[in-house]
Structures are given as structure tokens and as C-alpha cells.
Design a protein around this motif. Structure first.
Motif, PDB file in Angstrom:
ATOM      1  N   ARG A 107       0.842  -1.189   0.000  1.00  0.00           N
ATOM      2  CA  ARG A 107       0.000   0.000   0.000  1.00  0.00           C
ATOM      3  C   ARG A 107       0.881   1.245   0.000  1.00  0.00           C
ATOM      4  O   ARG A 107       1.648   1.465   0.927  1.00  0.00           O
ATOM      5  CB  ARG A 107      -0.896  -0.018   1.240  1.00  0.00           C
ATOM      6  N   GLU A 108       0.777   2.076  -1.032  1.00  0.00           N
ATOM      7  CA  GLU A 108       1.701   3.194  -1.191  1.00  0.00           C
ATOM      8  C   GLU A 108       1.291   4.442  -0.414  1.00  0.00           C
ATOM      9  O   GLU A 108       2.123   5.318  -0.178  1.00  0.00           O
ATOM     10  CB  GLU A 108       1.863   3.540  -2.670  1.00  0.00           C
ATOM     11  N   ARG A 109       0.038   4.570  -0.040  1.00  0.00           N
ATOM     12  CA  ARG A 109      -0.375   5.759   0.688  1.00  0.00           C
ATOM     13  C   ARG A 109      -1.580   5.443   1.567  1.00  0.00           C
ATOM     14  O   ARG A 109      -2.331   4.501   1.314  1.00  0.00           O
ATOM     15  CB  ARG A 109      -0.701   6.910  -0.257  1.00  0.00           C
ATOM     16  N   ALA A 140      -3.281   3.780  15.011  1.00  0.00           N
ATOM     17  CA  ALA A 140      -2.386   4.668  14.267  1.00  0.00           C
ATOM     18  C   ALA A 140      -1.723   3.848  13.180  1.00  0.00           C
ATOM     19  O   ALA A 140      -1.524   2.629  13.321  1.00  0.00           O
ATOM     20  CB  ALA A 140      -1.334   5.276  15.189  1.00  0.00           C
ATOM     21  N   ASP A 141      -1.387   4.512  12.067  1.00  0.00           N
ATOM     22  CA  ASP A 141      -0.738   3.841  10.941  1.00  0.00           C
ATOM     23  C   ASP A 141       0.358   4.738  10.381  1.00  0.00           C
ATOM     24  O   ASP A 141       0.254   5.969  10.432  1.00  0.00           O
ATOM     25  CB  ASP A 141      -1.743   3.543   9.819  1.00  0.00           C
ATOM     26  N   VAL A 142       1.375   4.123   9.821  1.00  0.00           N
ATOM     27  CA  VAL A 142       2.390   4.875   9.085  1.00  0.00           C
ATOM     28  C   VAL A 142       2.803   4.023   7.888  1.00  0.00           C
ATOM     29  O   VAL A 142       2.913   2.797   7.994  1.00  0.00           O
ATOM     30  CB  VAL A 142       3.612   5.217   9.963  1.00  0.00           C
ATOM     31  N   VAL A 143       2.980   4.667   6.743  1.00  0.00           N
ATOM     32  CA  VAL A 143       3.464   3.969   5.549  1.00  0.00           C
ATOM     33  C   VAL A 143       4.826   4.538   5.189  1.00  0.00           C
ATOM     34  O   VAL A 143       5.045   5.757   5.276  1.00  0.00           O
ATOM     35  CB  VAL A 143       2.471   4.096   4.368  1.00  0.00           C
ATOM     36  N   PHE A 144       5.752   3.645   4.820  1.00  0.00           N
ATOM     37  CA  PHE A 144       7.101   4.089   4.469  1.00  0.00           C
ATOM     38  C   PHE A 144       7.630   3.231   3.316  1.00  0.00           C
ATOM     39  O   PHE A 144       7.253   2.070   3.164  1.00  0.00           O
ATOM     40  CB  PHE A 144       8.045   3.989   5.679  1.00  0.00           C
ATOM     41  N   LEU A 154       9.754  -1.348  -1.792  1.00  0.00           N
ATOM     42  CA  LEU A 154       8.608  -1.973  -1.147  1.00  0.00           C
ATOM     43  C   LEU A 154       7.976  -0.962  -0.201  1.00  0.00           C
ATOM     44  O   LEU A 154       8.661  -0.376   0.646  1.00  0.00           O
ATOM     45  CB  LEU A 154       9.066  -3.199  -0.350  1.00  0.00           C
ATOM     46  N   TYR A 155       6.672  -0.753  -0.334  1.00  0.00           N
ATOM     47  CA  TYR A 155       5.957   0.106   0.610  1.00  0.00           C
ATOM     48  C   TYR A 155       5.370  -0.773   1.716  1.00  0.00           C
ATOM     49  O   TYR A 155       4.770  -1.820   1.441  1.00  0.00           O
ATOM     50  CB  TYR A 155       4.851   0.889  -0.088  1.00  0.00           C
ATOM     51  N   VAL A 156       5.562  -0.346   2.939  1.00  0.00           N
ATOM     52  CA  VAL A 156       5.076  -1.111   4.090  1.00  0.00           C
ATOM     53  C   VAL A 156       4.220  -0.200   4.960  1.00  0.00           C
ATOM     54  O   VAL A 156       4.612   0.935   5.257  1.00  0.00           O
ATOM     55  CB  VAL A 156       6.250  -1.667   4.924  1.00  0.00           C
ATOM     56  N   THR A 157       3.059  -0.700   5.351  1.00  0.00           N
ATOM     57  CA  THR A 157       2.201   0.015   6.295  1.00  0.00           C
ATOM     58  C   THR A 157       2.293  -0.655   7.662  1.00  0.00           C
ATOM     59  O   THR A 157       2.044  -1.846   7.787  1.00  0.00           O
ATOM     60  CB  THR A 157       0.738   0.014   5.838  1.00  0.00           C
TER      61      THR A 157
END
Length: 206
Positions: A107-109, A140-144, A154-157
């Protein structure tokens, strides 16, 4: 003499498991430290201890212990979301989650930044370097982005859920510490720096 030694051993065993239930499963702070790699700092622990649910937290399945290395393997090799930590409240048969950290690839965003807005119970943050964070009730969530050895991105949430009445700052600190653990196990080649939660400003509500 043997009796004294035996009594001493029993006493030490009892002291070593003050926060255990009848079957020896750690509860409360001991459960968090055993299964969650100490991602809650002292300040977050003090907040959590005030929750009515804190003392009854326990590891849901100790036979299949969750860990950051196992979660990293699932994200990298199986392209699947995975829990690194999961605690249940009381004797609820796994249905009543009290605290968990989960990682999801792909998930990119988390939100459309062109809107640049938060809502009444939803706070959105742009962290730069293609990172976003959100805070909602109890989560809470953060994507990086993670640059891998083979040059893939690789995008990671990272997702955190808790019913321990943590403040927004404590929740974000814990989420960022958890994400840093995962980044280390994923062996991301890019430098990823999370901000201090107290300096973060969400998009305004409208």
C-alpha cells in the motif's frame, strides 16, 4: 536445610511470575515485554498501566510466538501482512484484542494528499520522503518506502491498535519504534527517519 532451600525456590518462582495467570502465562507488563520486543517506552507503559484492561492483557498463542523476524519474512517472501505482536484482553478466546502491531506490504499511501485535510476523529500527517501517518480512535498507521537489496522499492504500512488509553504521542512513538524494528529486519537500504510525535502537525480539519 532442604526444606529451606525448597521454600526459597518456590518463593523465587512466585516472585518471577507476579503478573502471571493460573497457567503461568504472563499478563500485563510482563506480556508486553515478552511478546512485543519492548516497543512501549517507560512513559507509554505508565499511561497503559492506568487502563482497566492493562493487568488482564495476555499473549494469545504462546505456541506460535509472533516476532519481528517472522513478520519480516512474511512481508518479504510471502507478500502477506503479518503481526509482530498481539495481545488479548482477559479470557475472550482471542476475540477481544487489546494491543497489536501489524505490517502490510504494497500500500503506497494512507490518504490522498491533495485533499490536505483531517476529520473529527481522523488525523492525517505528511512526513515527507513518501511517508504518511494517520491517527484514529485507538489506532495509528504509518506507511514508508523500503529500498531492498535487489533495488526494489517496497511500501510497508505499520498498523498499531490499542485499548490502553494511550495518548496520540505515545501511540505514534510506539508505532515508530515498531516500524524501526521492522526496517532493521527488512534490511532497508534507504535511511528512514521518523519525526518526534510532539513536533508533528496534522492537516487541519474543515
Amino acid at each position: 536445610m532442604r526444606l529451606k532451600v525448597s521454600m526459597l525456590v518456590v518463593g523465587l518462582l512466585a516472585l518471577s511470575c507476579v503478573a502471571c495467570n493460573d497457567d503461568g502465562t504472563p499478563q500485563g507488563k510482563d506480556a508486553i515485554q515478552e511478546s512485543c520486543d519492548s516497543v512501549l517506552d517507560d512513559s507509554a507503559i505508565r499511561q497503559a498501566e492506568k487502563s482497566e484492561y492493562f493487568a488482564s492483557l495476555y499473549v494469545e498463542d504462546r505456541d506460535h510466538q509472533l516476532s519481528y523476524p517472522a513478520a519480516a519474512r512474511a512481508v518479504l517472501n510471502e507478500d502477506q501482512s503479518a503481526f509482530a505482536c498481539r495481545l488479548t484482553i482477559g479470557d475472550s478466546g482471542g476475540r477481544n484484542k487489546g494491543f497489536y502491531v501489524k505490517f502490510t506490504p504494497g500500500r503506497e499511501r494512507l490518504f490522498d494528499e491533495t485533499a490536505k485535510r483531517s476529520y473529527s476523529s481522523f488525523r492525517a500527517y505528511s512526513l515527507g520522503a513518501k511517508m504518511q501517518a494517520t491517527v484514529e480512535s485507538e489506532s495509528a498507521d504509518v506507511v514508508f518506502p523500503c529500498e531492498l537489496e535487489d533495488s526494489r522499492r517496497l511500501y510497508v504500512t505499520s498498523s498499531l491498535y490499542e485499548r490502553l488509553d494511550l495518548s496520540t504521542d505515545a501511540r505514534l512513538r510506539t508505532l515508530f519504534r515498531s516500524s524501526s524494528n521492522m526496517i532493521r529486519h527488512l534490511q532497508c537500504k534507504n535511511v528512514i527517519k521518523f519525526p518526534k510525535p510532539e513536533t508533528m502537525k496534522p492537516f487541519p480539519t474543515h
